[in-house]
Design a protein around this motif. Structure first.
Motif, short mmCIF file in Angstrom:
data_model
loop_
_atom_site.label_atom_id
_atom_site.label_comp_id
_atom_site.label_asym_id
_atom_site.label_seq_id
_atom_site.Cartn_x
_atom_site.Cartn_y
_atom_site.Cartn_z
N ARG A 19 0.92 -1.25 -0.25
CA ARG A 19 -0.24 -0.54 0.09
C ARG A 19 0.57 1.39 -0.19
NH1 ARG A 19 -5.31 -0.60 4.03
NH2 ARG A 19 -6.01 -2.31 2.63
N ILE A 20 1.82 0.94 0.93
CA ILE A 20 2.85 2.03 0.69
C ILE A 20 4.19 1.97 0.44
CG2 ILE A 20 4.48 4.08 2.50
CD1 ILE A 20 1.85 3.92 3.90
N LEU A 21 4.63 2.44 -1.05
CA LEU A 21 6.40 2.65 -1.32
C LEU A 21 7.03 3.73 -0.49
CD1 LEU A 21 7.97 0.84 -2.94
CD2 LEU A 21 7.52 2.26 -4.64
N ILE A 22 7.85 3.21 0.00
CA ILE A 22 8.96 4.07 0.97
C ILE A 22 10.10 3.83 0.27
CG2 ILE A 22 10.56 4.59 2.96
CD1 ILE A 22 7.94 3.12 5.27
N CYS A 23 10.72 4.94 -0.40
CA CYS A 23 11.81 5.12 -1.20
C CYS A 23 12.95 6.24 -0.84
CB CYS A 23 12.00 5.56 -2.62
SG CYS A 23 10.74 5.36 -3.74
N GLY A 24 13.82 5.11 -0.87
CA GLY A 24 15.32 6.41 -0.12
C GLY A 24 16.22 6.57 -1.63
N SER A 25 17.11 7.40 -1.26
CA SER A 25 17.68 7.93 -2.82
C SER A 25 18.31 6.72 -3.29
CB SER A 25 18.42 9.19 -2.24
OG SER A 25 19.08 8.58 -0.81
N LEU A 26 19.32 6.54 -2.48
CA LEU A 26 20.23 6.08 -2.83
C LEU A 26 20.86 5.05 -1.53
CD1 LEU A 26 22.09 4.14 -5.25
CD2 LEU A 26 23.86 6.18 -5.14
N PRO A 27 21.33 3.64 -1.28
CA PRO A 27 22.07 3.17 0.15
C PRO A 27 23.75 3.52 0.65
CG PRO A 27 21.35 1.57 -1.74
CD PRO A 27 21.33 2.60 -1.96
N GLY A 28 23.69 4.50 1.80
CA GLY A 28 25.24 4.51 2.42
C GLY A 28 26.09 3.04 1.90
N GLU A 29 27.71 3.90 2.84
CA GLU A 29 28.27 3.22 2.31
C GLU A 29 27.92 1.69 3.76
OE1 GLU A 29 31.08 2.94 0.18
OE2 GLU A 29 29.75 4.80 -0.14
N ARG A 30 27.52 2.12 4.34
CA ARG A 30 27.03 0.62 5.53
C ARG A 30 25.96 -0.64 4.73
NH1 ARG A 30 28.21 0.23 11.08
NH2 ARG A 30 27.79 -2.09 11.35
N SER A 31 25.06 0.39 4.18
CA SER A 31 24.27 -0.50 3.79
C SER A 31 24.63 -1.13 2.39
CB SER A 31 22.49 0.20 2.95
OG SER A 31 22.20 0.38 4.83
N LEU A 32 25.41 -0.71 1.60
CA LEU A 32 25.78 -1.64 0.39
C LEU A 32 27.05 -2.68 0.60
CD1 LEU A 32 26.68 1.94 -1.92
CD2 LEU A 32 24.92 0.20 -2.49
N ALA A 33 27.61 -1.76 1.77
CA ALA A 33 28.50 -3.55 2.39
C ALA A 33 28.03 -4.18 2.92
CB ALA A 33 29.28 -2.74 2.97
N GLU A 34 26.80 -4.20 3.00
CA GLU A 34 25.98 -5.57 4.08
C GLU A 34 24.77 -5.81 2.82
OE1 GLU A 34 25.04 -4.67 8.41
OE2 GLU A 34 27.08 -3.43 8.61
N GLN A 35 24.96 -5.51 2.37
CA GLN A 35 23.38 -5.25 1.21
C GLN A 35 22.45 -5.07 1.61
OE1 GLN A 35 23.79 -6.22 -3.16
NE2 GLN A 35 25.41 -4.46 -2.15
N ARG A 36 21.86 -3.94 2.56
CA ARG A 36 20.71 -4.33 3.38
C ARG A 36 20.35 -2.86 3.52
NH1 ARG A 36 21.19 -5.98 8.99
NH2 ARG A 36 23.02 -4.50 9.00
N TYR A 37 19.34 -2.44 3.48
CA TYR A 37 18.36 -1.53 3.51
C TYR A 37 18.58 -1.11 4.51
CZ TYR A 37 16.03 -1.43 -1.20
OH TYR A 37 15.14 -1.22 -2.27
N TYR A 38 18.67 -0.21 4.72
CA TYR A 38 19.41 1.18 6.32
C TYR A 38 20.03 0.17 7.16
CZ TYR A 38 15.91 4.15 3.82
OH TYR A 38 15.10 4.19 2.71
N ALA A 39 21.62 -0.81 7.48
CA ALA A 39 21.78 -1.07 7.92
C ALA A 39 22.74 -0.19 8.95
CB ALA A 39 23.18 -1.74 6.68
N HIS A 40 22.98 0.65 8.36
CA HIS A 40 23.80 1.22 9.61
C HIS A 40 22.93 1.86 11.06
CE1 HIS A 40 26.05 5.14 11.66
NE2 HIS A 40 26.90 4.81 10.24
N PRO A 41 23.64 1.40 11.53
CA PRO A 41 23.53 1.42 13.03
C PRO A 41 22.61 2.63 13.80
CG PRO A 41 25.57 1.21 13.49
CD PRO A 41 24.99 1.50 11.47
N GLN A 42 23.25 3.86 13.16
CA GLN A 42 22.57 4.75 14.06
C GLN A 42 21.45 5.68 12.79
OE1 GLN A 42 26.46 7.20 14.01
NE2 GLN A 42 26.66 6.82 15.65
#
Length: 169
Positions: A19-42
């Motif tokens: 029902r809702i699509l939440i779109c970010g811009s582009l994954p950050g370094e931590r997310s890219l390294a872990e291959q997970r959306y919103y992976a940075h602990p902060q």
């Protein structure tokens, strides 16, 4: 002269019930390294969306369980940018953008009611990509969950909680 690295987004996390699509811009370094959306602990995304769906312990779950909880809540994830050059994780450093085809994905989601943009860059780029098709859905700009957006979670939460109205049956 060193070239600026090109970075790519992840596949969308959606299903026919989204029902809702939440779109970010582009994954950050931590997310890219872990291959997970919103992976940075902060990054506050999992806490914010957990409050939206009434799943306060969402950040403590495994990544797969978080994605399953979002799908169960009828929330999908994607990014406005398919790939871009960027040094670091800041949206301000995004250049040479190749957009994701948000309009095509959105039209293929039969229950989609709204597209929410996590941050100003995602909102600006996403609206450009949707063009006139944006009128088909409710568009919700959200304050960025990124740790680079230093406004506290309490200030961000009211805008995020507005997503509940769209999810309601």
């Amino acid at each position: 002269m060193q070239s600026i690295p090109r970075k790519s987004s992840f596949p969308p996390v959606t299903d026919a019930r989204t029902r809702i699509l939440i779109c970010g811009s582009l994954p950050g370094e931590r997310s890219l390294a872990e291959q997970r959306y919103y992976a940075h602990p902060q990054n506050q995304f999992w806490a914010l969306v957990g409050a939206v769906i009434g799943h306060e312990d969402l950040p403590a779950l495994t990544y797969e369980a978080r994605l399953a909880a979002l799908r169960d809540a009828r929330i999908g994830l994607w990014d406005a940018v398919a790939s871009a050059t960027r040094t670091g994780s800041s949206d301000a450093a995004i250049a040479a953008v190749e957009p994701n085809d948000l309009a095509t994905l959105a039209t293929r989601l039969p229950d989609l009611r709204a597209i929410a943009f996590n941050g100003a860059t995602a909102h600006r780029l996403g609206l450009r990509q949707l063009g006139d098709a944006a009128q088909r859905w409710t568009i919700l700009p959200l304050p960025s969950s990124s740790p680079l957006h230093t406004v506290g979670i309490a200030a961000k939460l009211p805008a995020w909680l507005a997503l509940r109205e769209v999810l309601g049956d």
